[in-house]
Design an enzyme around this catalytic site. Structure first.
Site, PDB file in Angstrom:
ATOM      1  N   TYR A  53       0.852  -1.198   0.000  1.00 45.84           N
ATOM      2  CA  TYR A  53       0.000   0.000   0.000  1.00 45.84           C
ATOM      3  C   TYR A  53       0.877   1.233   0.000  1.00 45.84           C
ATOM      4  CZ  TYR A  53      -4.943  -0.930   0.148  1.00 45.84           C
ATOM      5  OH  TYR A  53      -6.220  -1.231  -0.218  1.00 45.84           O
ATOM      6  N   GLU A  55      -0.661   4.850  -0.472  1.00 44.93           N
ATOM      7  CA  GLU A  55      -1.470   6.039  -0.751  1.00 44.93           C
ATOM      8  C   GLU A  55      -0.638   7.296  -0.582  1.00 44.93           C
ATOM      9  OE1 GLU A  55      -3.346   3.547   0.851  1.00 44.93           O
ATOM     10  OE2 GLU A  55      -5.482   3.964   0.493  1.00 44.93           O
ATOM     11  N   ASP A 199      -6.537  13.418 -25.537  1.00 45.80           N
ATOM     12  CA  ASP A 199      -6.590  12.016 -25.109  1.00 45.80           C
ATOM     13  C   ASP A 199      -5.846  11.209 -26.176  1.00 45.80           C
ATOM     14  OD1 ASP A 199      -7.145   9.379 -24.628  1.00 45.80           O
ATOM     15  OD2 ASP A 199      -9.260   9.692 -24.150  1.00 45.80           O
ATOM     16  N   THR A 225      -3.511   5.816 -22.265  1.00 41.42           N
ATOM     17  CA  THR A 225      -3.352   4.487 -21.687  1.00 41.42           C
ATOM     18  C   THR A 225      -1.913   4.066 -21.976  1.00 41.42           C
ATOM     19  OG1 THR A 225      -4.174   3.510 -23.727  1.00 41.42           O
ATOM     20  CG2 THR A 225      -5.747   3.722 -21.933  1.00 41.42           C
ATOM     21  N   LYS A 228      -1.668   0.306 -25.138  1.00 41.40           N
ATOM     22  CA  LYS A 228      -2.049   0.148 -26.553  1.00 41.40           C
ATOM     23  C   LYS A 228      -0.772   0.244 -27.391  1.00 41.40           C
ATOM     24  CE  LYS A 228      -6.839   1.688 -25.941  1.00 41.40           C
ATOM     25  NZ  LYS A 228      -7.008   2.495 -24.716  1.00 41.40           N
ATOM     26  N   ARG A 234      -1.343  -2.724 -18.630  1.00 44.68           N
ATOM     27  CA  ARG A 234      -2.661  -2.071 -18.671  1.00 44.68           C
ATOM     28  C   ARG A 234      -2.673  -0.949 -17.638  1.00 44.68           C
ATOM     29  NH1 ARG A 234      -6.982  -3.354 -21.262  1.00 44.68           N
ATOM     30  NH2 ARG A 234      -5.738  -4.951 -22.240  1.00 44.68           N
TER      31      ARG A 234
HETATM   32  N1  DSN Z   1     -11.544  -0.204 -25.394  1.00 45.66           N
HETATM   33  C1  DSN Z   1     -10.638   0.815 -25.876  1.00 45.66           C
HETATM   34  C2  DSN Z   1     -10.556   0.819 -27.348  1.00 45.66           C
HETATM   35  O1  DSN Z   1     -10.741  -0.224 -27.922  1.00 45.66           O
HETATM   36  O2  DSN Z   1     -10.294   1.829 -27.968  1.00 45.66           O
HETATM   37  C3  DSN Z   1     -10.963   2.161 -25.382  1.00 45.66           C
HETATM   38  O3  DSN Z   1     -11.400   2.132 -24.073  1.00 45.66           O
END
Ligand code: DSN
Length: 408
Positions: A53, A55, A199, A225, A228, A234
């Site tokens: 933990y 925080e 984004d 994110t 990707k 993730r």
């Molecule tokens: N699920 C993601 C995508 O496929 O773009 C976005 O949250």
């Protein structure tokens, strides 16, 4: 405690993990938001850091024993700043959606106006979709795409911004295949007294790899994110200037999250370290080259592409000339080992669970070493799968290609 491995402790879960590994290994992933992270990232995700933990933030935690966690988080932040050329970074968001909510609430109050790209134009749920918390919390409106070109119509964004006067204008989304004019969006947002949030969940790896222009230093807030095109674990991240980082930090914790996932933060540090190496730029360049090759091959096979092509890692295929829905095409491909997803096209006449389009992406294939020639063959396999021709031959060839390109 005597250590036993997973196969002894829980054969059922061990079996499922193995099955997923096998599924990924014997199929070809063309889902634009998926990738295969390195074994170093996976190893870090399974480290003892998961037990801790922490925080708070480095040097200011609510628990003892955080010395290692502090180092981990500082390392991840510093690498993120170096990779993207950012003044400040928060590496704690558990996901892209949580990063977005935290970024909005760093600079907005409930009821404030928010302007983002519509979901059916390629935006994202967290850009103010009615049934998402961002749509419930903020007074959200959306801009679409030009009917003719499928591109963002900046004059429309300008007109909507002038009437709504959003506190935050969001650019980016989940299925927009073209470059975004960040300078223009910044001018629009600032012109109505708002802020610009970029984004970059999808193209973060292409930006880190310096193959497409970066909104860092242009947008006030940049969210992403890490799993990707960036090819990490993730998770999510927020970048901003020194002026906003205190507000962003409080918005992430204690605003929206509790304890950070130190194992994921350490894995983000590993991924950022990988992305700082020259090989990552080669990968990022190849992702885009492969996407263009896939698009050109599909055009040659009589498919239509929204916007006519791509500048990034993804393509949206308009299936209407082929007379098949996205749902049916997805099912036919999946059965033969080609993992894709149905997708709405602009002004789609079909509902979201059916769609008239497909979204395809090349990050995962590129990570497995696919080059243009093999990607062109994948386009032919997709076409044969969608039209229902030579099913057994397609299945066998997909398996062969997958086996020839092992997972990292
Ligand atoms: N699920 C993601 C995508 O496929 O773009 C976005 O949250």
């Amino acid at each position: 405690m005597k250590q036993k491995n997973l196969s002894q402790v829980d054969p059922a879960v061990f079996h499922l993990c193995k099955e997923e590994e096998d599924r990924q290994a014997r199929t070809l992933t063309l889902i634009a938001s998926e990738n295969h992270c390195s074994s170093a990232v996976r190893e870090t995700m399974a480290s003892f850091l998961t037990d801790k933990y922490a925080e708070g933030y480095p040097g200011r935690r609510y628990y003892g024993g955080c010395e290692v966690g502090d180092e981990v988080e500082r390392l991840a932040r510093n690498r993120a700043k170096e990779l993207f050329g950012a003044e400040a970074a928060n590496v704690q968001p558990h996901s892209g959606t949580q990063a977005n909510l935290a970024a909005y609430l760093a600079v907005m109050n409930a009821g404030d106006p928010l302007l983002g790209m519509a979901l059916n134009a390629g935006g994202h749920l967290s850009h103010g979709f009615a049934r998402n918390h961002t749509g419930m919390l903020f007074r959200a409106e959306h801009y679409g795409l030009d009917d003719e070109t499928g591109l963002i119509n900046y004059d429309e964004v300008q007109a909507k911004a002038e009437s709504l006067r959003p506190k935050v204008l969001v650019g980016g989304g989940s299925s927009y295949p073209r470059l975004i004019d960040w300078e223009r969006l910044r001018k629009i947002a600032h012109g109505v007294g708002g802020l610009l949030m970029a984004d970059i969940a999808h193209p973060a790896g292409l930006i880190a790899g310096k193959v497409i222009p970066s909104p860092v230093g242009v947008a006030d807030l940049v969210t992403m994110t890490t799993h990707k095109t960036l090819r990490g674990p993730r998770g999510g991240m927020i970048l901003c200037g020194k002026d906003l980082i205190k507000k962003v930090n409080s918005s992430v914790f204690p605003g929206g999250q509790g304890g950070p996932f130190l194992h994921a933060i350490a894995a983000k540090a590993v991924a950022f370290g990988e992305a700082l190496r020259p090989e990552f730029q080669d990968y990022a360049r190849q992702v885009v080259v492969n996407a263009k090759a896939l698009g050109d091959a599909l055009l040659g096979l009589g498919y239509e592409l929204v916007t006519g092509g791509t500048d990034t890692h993804l393509l949206t295929v308009d299936l209407r000339p082929k007379g098949i829905s996205g749902k049916e095409a997805e099912a036919r491909c999946l059965e033969l080992g080609l993992v894709i997803n149905k997708n709405l096209i602009p002004k789609d006449p079909r509902p979201a669970m059916e769609t008239s389009g497909l979204r395809l992406g090349t990050p995962a294939l590129t990570t497995r070493g696919f080059k243009e020639e093999e990607v062109r063959e994948v386009a032919e396999l997709l076409d044969r799968a969608i039209s229902g021709k030579d099913r057994e031959a397609v299945r066998a060839r997909v398996r062969e290609l997958a086996e020839a390109h092992p997972l990292p």
